[in-house]
Design a protein around this motif. Structure first.
Motif, short mmCIF file in Angstrom:
data_model
loop_
_atom_site.label_atom_id
_atom_site.label_comp_id
_atom_site.label_asym_id
_atom_site.label_seq_id
_atom_site.Cartn_x
_atom_site.Cartn_y
_atom_site.Cartn_z
N UNK A 54 0.78 -1.23 0.00
CA UNK A 54 0.00 0.00 0.00
C UNK A 54 0.82 1.29 0.00
N UNK A 55 1.96 1.35 0.70
CA UNK A 55 2.72 2.61 0.64
C UNK A 55 3.20 2.96 -0.75
N UNK A 56 3.38 1.92 -1.61
CA UNK A 56 3.94 2.19 -2.94
C UNK A 56 2.86 2.59 -3.93
N UNK A 57 1.63 2.33 -3.59
CA UNK A 57 0.55 2.53 -4.55
C UNK A 57 0.40 3.98 -5.01
N UNK A 58 0.37 4.94 -4.07
CA UNK A 58 0.16 6.32 -4.53
C UNK A 58 1.27 6.77 -5.47
N UNK A 59 2.52 6.46 -5.11
CA UNK A 59 3.63 6.89 -5.94
C UNK A 59 3.56 6.19 -7.30
N UNK A 60 3.22 4.91 -7.29
CA UNK A 60 3.12 4.17 -8.55
C UNK A 60 2.07 4.80 -9.44
N UNK A 61 0.99 5.25 -8.84
CA UNK A 61 -0.08 5.84 -9.65
C UNK A 61 0.38 7.15 -10.28
N UNK A 62 1.11 7.95 -9.49
CA UNK A 62 1.60 9.21 -10.05
C UNK A 62 2.58 8.92 -11.18
N UNK A 63 3.43 7.93 -10.98
CA UNK A 63 4.39 7.57 -12.02
C UNK A 63 3.67 7.10 -13.29
N UNK A 64 2.64 6.29 -13.11
CA UNK A 64 1.88 5.79 -14.25
C UNK A 64 1.21 6.94 -14.98
N UNK A 65 0.70 7.88 -14.20
CA UNK A 65 0.05 9.05 -14.79
C UNK A 65 1.04 9.81 -15.67
N UNK A 66 2.26 9.95 -15.14
CA UNK A 66 3.30 10.65 -15.89
C UNK A 66 3.56 9.94 -17.21
N UNK A 67 3.70 8.61 -17.14
CA UNK A 67 3.97 7.84 -18.36
C UNK A 67 2.84 8.00 -19.36
N UNK A 68 1.60 7.98 -18.87
CA UNK A 68 0.45 8.08 -19.77
C UNK A 68 0.44 9.43 -20.46
N UNK A 69 0.64 10.50 -19.70
CA UNK A 69 0.62 11.82 -20.32
C UNK A 69 1.80 11.99 -21.28
N UNK A 111 7.45 3.34 -12.67
CA UNK A 111 6.78 2.74 -11.52
C UNK A 111 7.80 2.07 -10.61
N UNK A 112 8.69 1.32 -11.24
CA UNK A 112 9.65 0.57 -10.42
C UNK A 112 10.58 1.52 -9.67
N UNK A 113 11.07 2.53 -10.38
CA UNK A 113 11.99 3.47 -9.72
C UNK A 113 11.28 4.22 -8.61
N UNK A 114 10.04 4.63 -8.86
CA UNK A 114 9.29 5.34 -7.83
C UNK A 114 9.14 4.46 -6.60
N UNK A 115 8.76 3.20 -6.82
CA UNK A 115 8.59 2.29 -5.68
C UNK A 115 9.91 2.09 -4.97
N UNK A 116 10.98 1.98 -5.76
CA UNK A 116 12.30 1.77 -5.17
C UNK A 116 12.69 2.97 -4.29
N UNK A 117 12.40 4.16 -4.79
CA UNK A 117 12.75 5.35 -4.02
C UNK A 117 12.00 5.37 -2.70
N UNK A 118 10.71 5.02 -2.77
CA UNK A 118 9.92 5.00 -1.54
C UNK A 118 10.49 3.95 -0.57
N UNK A 119 10.79 2.80 -1.13
CA UNK A 119 11.32 1.73 -0.28
C UNK A 119 12.63 2.16 0.38
N UNK A 120 13.52 2.69 -0.45
CA UNK A 120 14.82 3.13 0.06
C UNK A 120 14.64 4.24 1.10
N UNK A 121 13.75 5.16 0.78
CA UNK A 121 13.47 6.26 1.71
C UNK A 121 12.99 5.74 3.04
#
Lengths: 251, 110, 290
Positions: B26-41, B65-75
Motif C-alpha cells: 500500500x505505501x507504494x501505490x500512490x507513488x506508482x499511480x503518479x508515475x503511471x500518470x506521468x507515463x500516460x501523459x 513505476x519501479x523506480x518510484x517504488x524503489x525510491x519510496x522503499x529506500x526512503x
C-alpha cells in the motif's frame, strides 16, 4: 512558456503605459472573453467563500464519538420527556373539550400548573423524594465556582427544587464568594453547607458521587461531604420574586 | 480511441474485481499511480508530437513505476520516506503539468 | 536550477525522441502505431492500477466513522423531533389554558388563572421582551483551525474554546448584575436548565449548542455592564479574552426577546402546603414550620 508579449490590439497606441492598459482592462466590455472571465472570477469567489466557511464551521460531526454518545443521551432524555408531556396535555385538552366534569378538571389542571410554576419559581415550598448533602468545610475551600458546578450538576440530574444553605435556588440565583464567605442571591451561606434537592434520589446521588464529580472534588479540597438519599425531603426556603422593571411578557 | 477504451476496461476491471491490496504494497501505490500518470501523459504527448513508440512507452512506464517504488522503499529504510515521496511527487507533478501544457497547445492551440 | 530547467523544457522522456530519430534513420515512419498489443496491455494495466489505487487508498468509511455519522444523524433527527414537540407543547398549553379559563370563569374561579399567568413569568414559562443586551462568546480563531482535538472525552478542553464552566460563570455574573431573564442560543434558562458539557460540546437543558454562544439578557444594560465588568465574572471574561483570545462581543438592544420554556413539568416535587400565597413569608431564608 510562450513568452511573446501580447500585442496591443484594436489599433491602440503601442505606447499606452501599463496604467492605461490596466484601466482599459478594468473597463467593462461585453465581449465573450470578458463575460467568461467574469464568470470564472465569480466561481473563484464562491469557491473561496465556501472553503473559508468550511474551515470555520464546526458542527456536531467535529465531536468525538464518546461526546456524540453523551449528546445523544442528553437529547433523547429531553425528547422522551417532551413526548410524554405532549401526550399528557393532549389527554387533558380532550377531557376539557369533551365537557365531562369540565369545571373540576379545569380547576385541577389550573391548580396543578400554579403549583408547578410556583415550585419552579421558588415561591412555593415543596416536598418530594430527593437527597440531602452536608458539606463540612473547615478550611473554607468550597468556592463559588464549585457551588455553581454543584447546582448545575443537580439540575442536570433532574433536581426540581434546590435549597442550599437555607437559600432557595432558582433560575436567577447567583453564587458569590468573597474571601471564603459564600453567599447565594446575596444571602450568606453558613458552614457546614446544607444542600437539599428534590428529584430522583438515585440519579441525584449518583450524579454527586461519580468519579471526578462533586463529592470527589470536595474531598480533594480537604472538605467532607455526607450524602443521604431520602424518601421525602422538604424545601422550605422561598425565593423573593424579582420585580421585572425592564422585561414585559410577550402577549 | 482504442487505448482510451483499454483504460476504461482496466478501470472497470479494477472496480468490479475489487482486489484487496496487501498491506506491504500500500505505501507504494500512490507513488506508482503518479508515475503511471506521468507515463500516460508522456505517451499522449508523444503521439501528438508524432514520435510515439510503443516500446519506449512500455519501458518508461515500467521503469517509472519501479523506480518510484524503489525510491519510496529506500526512503523508508533510510527514515526519509515521506520526504523522498514528496520529492518524487513534485518531480513527476511538474513533468505531468508541462506535458499536459504541451498537449493543450497541440489540441487547442492555446 | 539546471535540474528545474531541464525538467520544464524537456518533460518528455528523451527516449521517444531517440527512438524516433533511429526509426527515421532506418527509413521508417518516426512514430509507431498506438494500437500494438503491448500498448493495449499496458493501458489496461494502467486503468486497473488507477481503479485499485482509488479503491484501496480512499479513506475507508471505517466502522467508527460510520457509527459517528449515524450518531449525528440520530441526534439531528431527535433535535428536529424535540423542536417540533416544543412547538406542539406551546400550542397545546395555550389551548388548554384558554379552555380552562373559559370554564373557570364560568364557575367564578378566575383568580387561579391570573396567578398562573404571573407565575409563568417568574418561572420562565412565558416569553419576555424588553431592553437588554446580547453577549456573544466564541472560540478563539486559532482553536477553530485545529478543531478536531481528538477523542478525549470530558476532560479535554483545549484552551481557546469556550467551556461550560466559562458559560456558567458568565451567566452567574449576569444574574448577579441584575439580569431579569437570560436565554442562551434561544434556550431560556429556567431553574431546571443546567449548563453542562458533553466532552467538548456545551449542553443547555439537554440540548447541544453550536458556537457562537449568544446570550440574550433582558434588563438594564448600563447597570448590568456597570456591575458585571468589575465583578469576578467580568474580570474572568476579560482574562479569557486576553489570554485565550476567546471572542467576546457585547451589544445593547432596545427590544430583545427571550423565549419561554413551555416544557416545564414536575414529576417528583409537590407543594408542601396548598395555597401558600405567592408572597413569601417575612423571613424567606428561615426554616418554615413543617
Amino acid at each position: 512558456m510562450s513568452g511573446t508579449p501580447s500585442s496591443p490590439s484594436r489599433g491602440h497606441r503601442p505606447s499606452a503605459g501599463p496604467w492605461r492598459r490596466l484601466v482599459r482592462l478594468g473597463r467593462p466590455r461585453a465581449t465573450k472573453a470578458n463575460v467568461l472571465a467574469a464568470s470564472l472570477a465569480v466561481l473563484l469567489g464562491v469557491g473561496i467563500a465556501t472553503q473559508v466557511q468550511l474551515t470555520q464551521e464546526r458542527g456536531l460531526s467535529q465531536l468525538s464519538q464518546p461526546d456524540l454518545v453523551r449528546v445523544l443521551d442528553n437529547i433523547s432524555v429531553r425528547a422522551s420527556r417532551l413526548d410524554a408531556q405532549v401526550r399528557e396535555l393532549e389527554a387533558t385538552r380532550d377531557r376539557l373539550r369533551s365537557g365531562t366534569g369540565t369545571t373540576a378538571e379545569a380547576l385541577a389542571q389550573a391548580q396543578k400548573r400554579v403549583d408547578t410554576l410556583g415550585i419552579l419559581a421558588g415561591t412555593v415550598a415543596a416536598k418530594g423524594p430527593g437527597m440531602r448533602m452536608s458539606i463540612s468545610d473547615p478550611g473554607n475551600q468550597v468556592t463559588g465556582p464549585l457551588v455553581l458546578d454543584l447546582i448545575q450538576e443537580l439540575r442536570d440530574a433532574g433536581a426540581e427544587s434546590i435549597e442550599i444553605g437555607g437559600v432557595r435556588v432558582v433560575a436567577s440565583s447567583y453564587v458569590e464568594d468573597s474571601g471564603g464567605r459564600l453567599s447565594i442571591d446575596g444571602k450568606p451561606v453558613g458552614r457546614p453547607v446544607l444542600v437539599t434537592a428534590i428529584g430522583d434520589p438515585e440519579t441525584l446521588a449518583s450524579a454527586m458521587m461519580i468519579p471526578g464529580g462533586i463529592v470527589e472534588t470536595i474531598r480533594q479540597k480537604g472538605a467532607t461531604a455526607t450524602l443521604s438519599k431520602q424518601p421525602t425531603v422538604e424545601v422550605t426556603a422561598l425565593h423573593q420574586p424579582l420585580t421585572l422593571t425592564q422585561a414585559t411578557p410577550v402577549p | 480511441m482504442i487505448p482510451a477504451l483499454g483504460l476504461l476496461l482496466g478501470l472497470a476491471l479494477g472496480l468490479l474485481l475489487n482486489p484487496s491490496v496487501p498491506l506491504w504494497l500500500q505505501p507504494y501505490l500512490p507513488i506508482a499511480i503518479v508515475a503511471a500518470l506521468d507515463a500516460v501523459f508522456g505517451g499522449v504527448r508523444a503521439v501528438l508530437d508524432g514520435i510515439f513508440n510503443d516500446k519506449v512507452f512500455v519501458v518508461s512506464f515500467l521503469s517509472n513505476v519501479v523506480v518510484a517504488a524503489l525510491i519510496v522503499f529506500l526512503g523508508d529504510q533510510l527514515g526519509v520516506g515521506s520526504q523522498l515521496s514528496t520529492g518524487v511527487v513534485v518531480v513527476l507533478g511538474v513533468r505531468i503539468f508541462s506535458n499536459v501544457a504541451s498537449i493543450r497547445r497541440h489540441l487547442f492551440r492555446a | 536550477m539546471t535540474l528545474l530547467t531541464s525538467m520544464l523544457e524537456r518533460p518528455l522522456d528523451p527516449g521517444y525522441q531517440a527512438a524516433a530519430d533511429r526509426r527515421r534513420a532506418a527509413g521508417r515512419l518516426p512514430a509507431t502505431s498506438t494500437r500494438t498489443p503491448i500498448v493495449l496491455v499496458m493501458v489496461v494495466l494502467t486503468g486497473f492500477l488507477f481503479a485499485v489505487g482509488a479503491r484501496s487508498l480512499r479513506p475507508q468509511p471505517t466502522a467508527a466513522s460510520a457509527a459517528k455519522a449515524q450518531l449525528v444523524q440520530r441526534i439531528e433527527a431527535l433535535q428536529a423531533r424535540s423542536s417540533a414537540s416544543t412547538a406542539r407543547l406551546a400550542a397545546l398549553t395555550g389551548e388548554v389554558q384558554s379552555l380552562e379559563a373559559l370554564s373557570l370563569r364560568q364557575s367564578g374561579a378566575g383568580g387561579l388563572e391570573s396567578r398562573s399567568r404571573s407565575l409563568a413569568v417568574q418561572a420562565g414559562a412565558a416569553a419576555l421582551a424588553g431592553p437588554g443586551l446580547t453577549l456573544t462568546l466564541d472560540d478563539s480563531p486559532q482553536s477553530a483551525a485545529g478543531a478536531d482535538a481528538g477523542s478525549r472525552p470530558s476532560s479535554g478542553f483545549s484552551s481557546g474554546r469556550v467551556s461550560s464552566t466559562d458559560l456558567q460563570i458568565v451567566v452567574n455574573g449576569l444574574w448577579a448584575a441584575g439580569a431579569e431573564a437570560i436565554s442562551v442560543n434561544g434556550h431560556r434558562l429556567t431553574s431546571t436548565a443546567a449548563i453542562r458539557f458533553a466532552g467538548q460540546a456545551i449542553i443547555v437543558d439537554f440540548r447541544p449548542l453550536a458556537r457562537p454562544y449568544v446570550l440574550t439578557v433582558l434588563g438594564d444594560a448600563d447597570r448590568i455592564r456597570r456591575v458585571f465588568d468589575p465583578a469576578f465574572a467580568g474580570v474572568y471574561l476579560s482574562q479569557l479574552h486576553q489570554a485565550l483570545k476567546i471572542q467576546v462581543g457585547w451589544a445593547p438592544g432596545s427590544s430583545l426577546t427571550v423565549p419561554g420554556d413551555p416544557s416545564l413539568r414536575l414529576s417528583f416535587a409537590a407543594p408542601l402546603r396548598r395555597d401558600v400565597g405567592s408572597a413569601p413569608g417575612p423571613s424567606p431564608t428561615g426554616p418554615a414550620t413543617p
